[in-house]
Design a protein around this motif. Structure first.
Motif, PDB file in Angstrom:
ATOM      1  N   ASN A 104       5.182   4.923   2.247  1.00  0.00           N
ATOM      2  CA  ASN A 104       5.614   6.154   2.924  1.00  0.00           C
ATOM      3  C   ASN A 104       6.189   5.867   4.305  1.00  0.00           C
ATOM      4  O   ASN A 104       7.120   6.545   4.757  1.00  0.00           O
ATOM      5  CB  ASN A 104       4.439   7.142   2.999  1.00  0.00           C
ATOM      6  CG  ASN A 104       4.178   7.750   1.631  1.00  0.00           C
ATOM      7  OD1 ASN A 104       5.106   7.974   0.853  1.00  0.00           O
ATOM      8  ND2 ASN A 104       2.923   8.016   1.317  1.00  0.00           N
ATOM      9  N   ASP A 148       6.118  11.736  -3.060  1.00  0.00           N
ATOM     10  CA  ASP A 148       4.993  10.808  -3.000  1.00  0.00           C
ATOM     11  C   ASP A 148       4.295  10.836  -4.358  1.00  0.00           C
ATOM     12  O   ASP A 148       3.621  11.803  -4.709  1.00  0.00           O
ATOM     13  CB  ASP A 148       4.044  11.227  -1.869  1.00  0.00           C
ATOM     14  CG  ASP A 148       2.864  10.271  -1.718  1.00  0.00           C
ATOM     15  OD1 ASP A 148       2.478   9.641  -2.719  1.00  0.00           O
ATOM     16  OD2 ASP A 148       2.309  10.182  -0.603  1.00  0.00           O
ATOM     17  N   THR A 164       0.849  -1.204   0.000  1.00  0.00           N
ATOM     18  CA  THR A 164       0.000   0.000   0.000  1.00  0.00           C
ATOM     19  C   THR A 164       0.881   1.249   0.000  1.00  0.00           C
ATOM     20  O   THR A 164       2.065   1.205   0.386  1.00  0.00           O
ATOM     21  CB  THR A 164      -0.884   0.072   1.264  1.00  0.00           C
ATOM     22  OG1 THR A 164      -0.034   0.230   2.411  1.00  0.00           O
ATOM     23  CG2 THR A 164      -1.748  -1.162   1.425  1.00  0.00           C
ATOM     24  N   GLY A 165       0.253   2.372  -0.365  1.00  0.00           N
ATOM     25  CA  GLY A 165       0.946   3.652  -0.314  1.00  0.00           C
ATOM     26  C   GLY A 165       1.375   3.983   1.108  1.00  0.00           C
ATOM     27  O   GLY A 165       2.439   4.560   1.337  1.00  0.00           O
ATOM     28  N   THR A 166       0.547   3.627   2.065  1.00  0.00           N
ATOM     29  CA  THR A 166       0.886   3.860   3.477  1.00  0.00           C
ATOM     30  C   THR A 166       2.191   3.149   3.826  1.00  0.00           C
ATOM     31  O   THR A 166       3.099   3.740   4.416  1.00  0.00           O
ATOM     32  CB  THR A 166      -0.239   3.332   4.394  1.00  0.00           C
ATOM     33  OG1 THR A 166      -1.456   3.982   4.066  1.00  0.00           O
ATOM     34  CG2 THR A 166       0.088   3.535   5.856  1.00  0.00           C
ATOM     35  N   TYR A 215      -2.341  14.032   2.455  1.00  0.00           N
ATOM     36  CA  TYR A 215      -2.659  12.695   2.952  1.00  0.00           C
ATOM     37  C   TYR A 215      -1.602  11.740   2.420  1.00  0.00           C
ATOM     38  O   TYR A 215      -1.422  11.639   1.204  1.00  0.00           O
ATOM     39  CB  TYR A 215      -4.058  12.246   2.498  1.00  0.00           C
ATOM     40  CG  TYR A 215      -4.387  10.860   2.999  1.00  0.00           C
ATOM     41  CD1 TYR A 215      -4.629  10.645   4.355  1.00  0.00           C
ATOM     42  CD2 TYR A 215      -4.405   9.774   2.140  1.00  0.00           C
ATOM     43  CE1 TYR A 215      -4.887   9.368   4.833  1.00  0.00           C
ATOM     44  CE2 TYR A 215      -4.666   8.492   2.615  1.00  0.00           C
ATOM     45  CZ  TYR A 215      -4.902   8.299   3.960  1.00  0.00           C
ATOM     46  OH  TYR A 215      -5.158   7.039   4.444  1.00  0.00           O
ATOM     47  N   HIS A 216      -0.894  11.070   3.320  1.00  0.00           N
ATOM     48  CA  HIS A 216       0.138  10.123   2.881  1.00  0.00           C
ATOM     49  C   HIS A 216      -0.134   8.704   3.371  1.00  0.00           C
ATOM     50  O   HIS A 216       0.667   7.812   3.103  1.00  0.00           O
ATOM     51  CB  HIS A 216       1.516  10.576   3.361  1.00  0.00           C
ATOM     52  CG  HIS A 216       1.952  11.882   2.766  1.00  0.00           C
ATOM     53  ND1 HIS A 216       2.242  12.026   1.423  1.00  0.00           N
ATOM     54  CD2 HIS A 216       2.108  13.117   3.318  1.00  0.00           C
ATOM     55  CE1 HIS A 216       2.582  13.283   1.175  1.00  0.00           C
ATOM     56  NE2 HIS A 216       2.506  13.963   2.305  1.00  0.00           N
ATOM     57  N   GLY A 217      -1.213   8.511   4.142  1.00  0.00           N
ATOM     58  CA  GLY A 217      -1.523   7.155   4.557  1.00  0.00           C
ATOM     59  C   GLY A 217      -2.079   7.093   5.959  1.00  0.00           C
ATOM     60  O   GLY A 217      -2.196   8.109   6.655  1.00  0.00           O
ATOM     61  N   VAL A 277       2.179   8.443  -5.264  1.00  0.00           N
ATOM     62  CA  VAL A 277       1.066   7.496  -5.159  1.00  0.00           C
ATOM     63  C   VAL A 277      -0.111   7.955  -6.031  1.00  0.00           C
ATOM     64  O   VAL A 277      -0.812   7.144  -6.626  1.00  0.00           O
ATOM     65  CB  VAL A 277       0.663   7.330  -3.672  1.00  0.00           C
ATOM     66  CG1 VAL A 277      -0.664   6.606  -3.530  1.00  0.00           C
ATOM     67  CG2 VAL A 277       1.754   6.586  -2.907  1.00  0.00           C
ATOM     68  N   GLN A 278      -0.308   9.271  -6.106  1.00  0.00           N
ATOM     69  CA  GLN A 278      -1.397   9.794  -6.946  1.00  0.00           C
ATOM     70  C   GLN A 278      -0.876  10.276  -8.298  1.00  0.00           C
ATOM     71  O   GLN A 278      -1.516  10.082  -9.322  1.00  0.00           O
ATOM     72  CB  GLN A 278      -2.055  10.992  -6.257  1.00  0.00           C
ATOM     73  CG  GLN A 278      -2.757  10.666  -4.986  1.00  0.00           C
ATOM     74  CD  GLN A 278      -4.259  10.558  -5.177  1.00  0.00           C
ATOM     75  OE1 GLN A 278      -4.784  10.543  -6.278  1.00  0.00           O
ATOM     76  NE2 GLN A 278      -4.956  10.482  -4.077  1.00  0.00           N
ATOM     77  N   LYS A 313      -1.242   3.233  -5.534  1.00  0.00           N
ATOM     78  CA  LYS A 313      -2.558   3.102  -6.197  1.00  0.00           C
ATOM     79  C   LYS A 313      -2.592   2.493  -7.610  1.00  0.00           C
ATOM     80  O   LYS A 313      -3.092   1.390  -7.777  1.00  0.00           O
ATOM     81  CB  LYS A 313      -3.235   4.464  -6.217  1.00  0.00           C
ATOM     82  CG  LYS A 313      -3.704   4.935  -4.839  1.00  0.00           C
ATOM     83  CD  LYS A 313      -4.422   6.249  -4.950  1.00  0.00           C
ATOM     84  CE  LYS A 313      -4.795   6.842  -3.612  1.00  0.00           C
ATOM     85  NZ  LYS A 313      -5.955   6.205  -2.976  1.00  0.00           N
ATOM     86  N   ASP A 350       4.334  16.108  -2.452  1.00  0.00           N
ATOM     87  CA  ASP A 350       3.479  15.586  -3.529  1.00  0.00           C
ATOM     88  C   ASP A 350       3.846  16.318  -4.813  1.00  0.00           C
ATOM     89  O   ASP A 350       4.103  17.523  -4.785  1.00  0.00           O
ATOM     90  CB  ASP A 350       2.006  15.876  -3.239  1.00  0.00           C
ATOM     91  CG  ASP A 350       1.447  14.999  -2.123  1.00  0.00           C
ATOM     92  OD1 ASP A 350       1.770  13.809  -2.096  1.00  0.00           O
ATOM     93  OD2 ASP A 350       0.691  15.524  -1.287  1.00  0.00           O
TER      94      ASP A 350
END
Ligand SMILES: Cc1ncc(COP(=O)(O)O)c(C=O)c1O
Length: 427
Positions: free
Chosen positions: A111, A239, A106-108, A134-136, A241-242, A269, A206
């Motif tokens: 990070n 990050d 997971t992204g959590t 939001y990072h997790g 993730v997005q 993601k 981000d």
């Protein structure tokens, strides 16, 4: 089974902490490409989900996953060619020395591991993160997530900085020094950590500030923020993730838009197109430093099925040139949204990049007062007309478009019509 009954059963079985979108929750039973189908067979255009990056239930992904699942699924304590091939393929998409991959779920987790690596390598404890981020959701990473997850007072090892928001933030694009003023906030964060007896281990950045309302940082901001963090002894973690995997339309990874190379990149993601797959990438030097202190094992992270799925995703992104598709469809959608901005007074700002766009709704274009209730109504109306979007921003007054990467200009037309109609009805 009816929707109402399923809502009750879910609440009973899973508790009230889970939320759902829309006043009347959607009961989705099937997906294909950019389309989702509910239990009545009604189809919805998915303008929201980035996880099914190459399309919902993409046959090549399903095929790769089921073949590998039918052959072997273990973990990284045995050699497996797919795991190594995936790491090599991913490294080929990255600039500089970013070439050592740790596979997680997971992204959590990504990070969390990035922060551990940064602390081990720098010997420092502090972290700088951005307002609204939001990072997790782990205990550690939620402290770096002032947007949604941090519910307790900020610990003194963490300092928050305002990211560049030139629409509603303290410094706007009409201020000739706005970039330096936002960079100065990074220096202030370093000072705040020092006052608490800490040095930064990392700043987590981000490449597009999603949870804060989809703000694209100017390249000079990223470049100078990187310099300031490194000068203070910290590493830079981007990050992705997005923003990663071609989402922003010019490069594979969002940070490349700024011409910077971070020390660590985290991904999640979209990497597994729905399968839980996330990655931490760093340099050989940092990886070696970390390995001197720690070994790493993750039961599910990097299993052969995940790696095979990850490879199939990268293959499709390359073969179908999704980067060009994102640029073309994203530019087309952005231009269409801007045209709607000329027509509807409720639209205060249209921003973002690639297939990651926000339409900021305001009650008054001068004061920029967020039109949150109106945004919620518009989202519901779009759903009624078969188009799924979400809300974003501190006041949740911006409509968010972040569809699968296979979204086309024809899909954009459907979304634009639905938004236009919903805005008409709002007047
Ligand atoms: C930018 C960013 N980083 C990290 C995460 C956490 O990822 P995950 O939900 O896979 O743990 C998210 C999730 O929304 C995110 O948006």
């Amino acid at each position: 089974m009816g929707t109402e009954q399923l809502v009750q059963r879910r609440r009973h079985a899973m508790g009230p902490a889970y939320s759902h979108f829309y006043r009347e929750p959607l009961y989705i039973v099937r997906g294909e490409g950019v389309w989702l189908y509910d239990d009545d067979g009604r189809r919805y255009l998915d303008c929201y989900n980035n996880v099914p990056s190459v399309g919902h239930c993409r046959p090549e992904i399903v095929d790769a996953l089921s073949r590998q699942a039918a052959t072997l699924n273990t973990h990284t304590r045995y050699l497996h060619h797919a795991i190594v091939e995936y790491a090599e393929m991913l490294a080929d998409t990255l600039p500089g020395d970013l070439s050592v991959c740790t596979l997680v779920c997971t992204g959590t987790e990504a990070n969390d591991l990035a922060y551990r690596i940064a602390r081990a390598v720098t010997g420092n404890e502090g972290a700088i993160c951005t307002h609204g981020a939001y990072h997790g959701n782990s205990t550690l990473v939620s402290e770096l997530s002032p947007g949604f997850a941090r519910k307790r007072p900020k610990p003194d090892v963490v300092a928050d900085v305002m990211p560049p928001d030139v629409y509603r933030g303290p410094y706007r694009s009409n201020d000739p020094d706005y970039i330096e003023k936002y960079v100065q906030l990074v220096d202030d964060a370093v000072d705040e950590l020092a006052d608490n007896g800490h040095k930064p281990a990392m700043m987590i950045i981000d490449s597009i500030y999603d949870a804060a309302g989809i703000h694209t940082p100017p390249p000079e901001y990223q470049q100078r923020a990187h310099q300031r963090v490194r000068a203070a002894g910290g590493l830079v973690v981007c990050d992705e993730v997005q923003s990663g995997l071609t989402r922003l339309g010019d490069h594979w990874w969002g940070f490349m838009d700024s011409g910077v190379v971070p020390d660590i990149v985290t991904m999640g993601k979209p990497m597994g197109a729905g399968h839980p797959l996330a990655v931490v990438v760093t340099t050989p030097e940092i990886a070696a430093d970390f390995a001197r202190e720690s070994s790493y094992f993750n039961t599910f992270g990097g299993n052969p099925v995940s790696a095979t799925v990850g490879k199939a995703v990268l293959d499709i992104v390359q073969r179908d040139d999704l980067l060009s598709n994102v640029r073309k469809s994203g530019d087309y959608l952005l231009a269409g949204l801007r045209r709607l901005g000329e027509k509807h007074a409720l639209i205060g700002d249209v921003r973002g990049k690639g297939l990651f766009l926000a339409v900021d709704l305001v009650r008054d274009r001068e004061t920029r007062e967020p039109a949150a209730a109106e945004a919620a109504e518009i989202m519901e109306r779009m759903r009624e007309s078969g188009v799924l979007v979400a809300l974003i921003g501190e006041k949740r007054n911006a409509i968010k478009f972040r569809p699968p990467l296979v979204f086309t200009t024809e899909h954009a037309d459907i979304a634009l019509n639905a938004l236009d109609q919903a805005l008409e009805e709002e007047q």
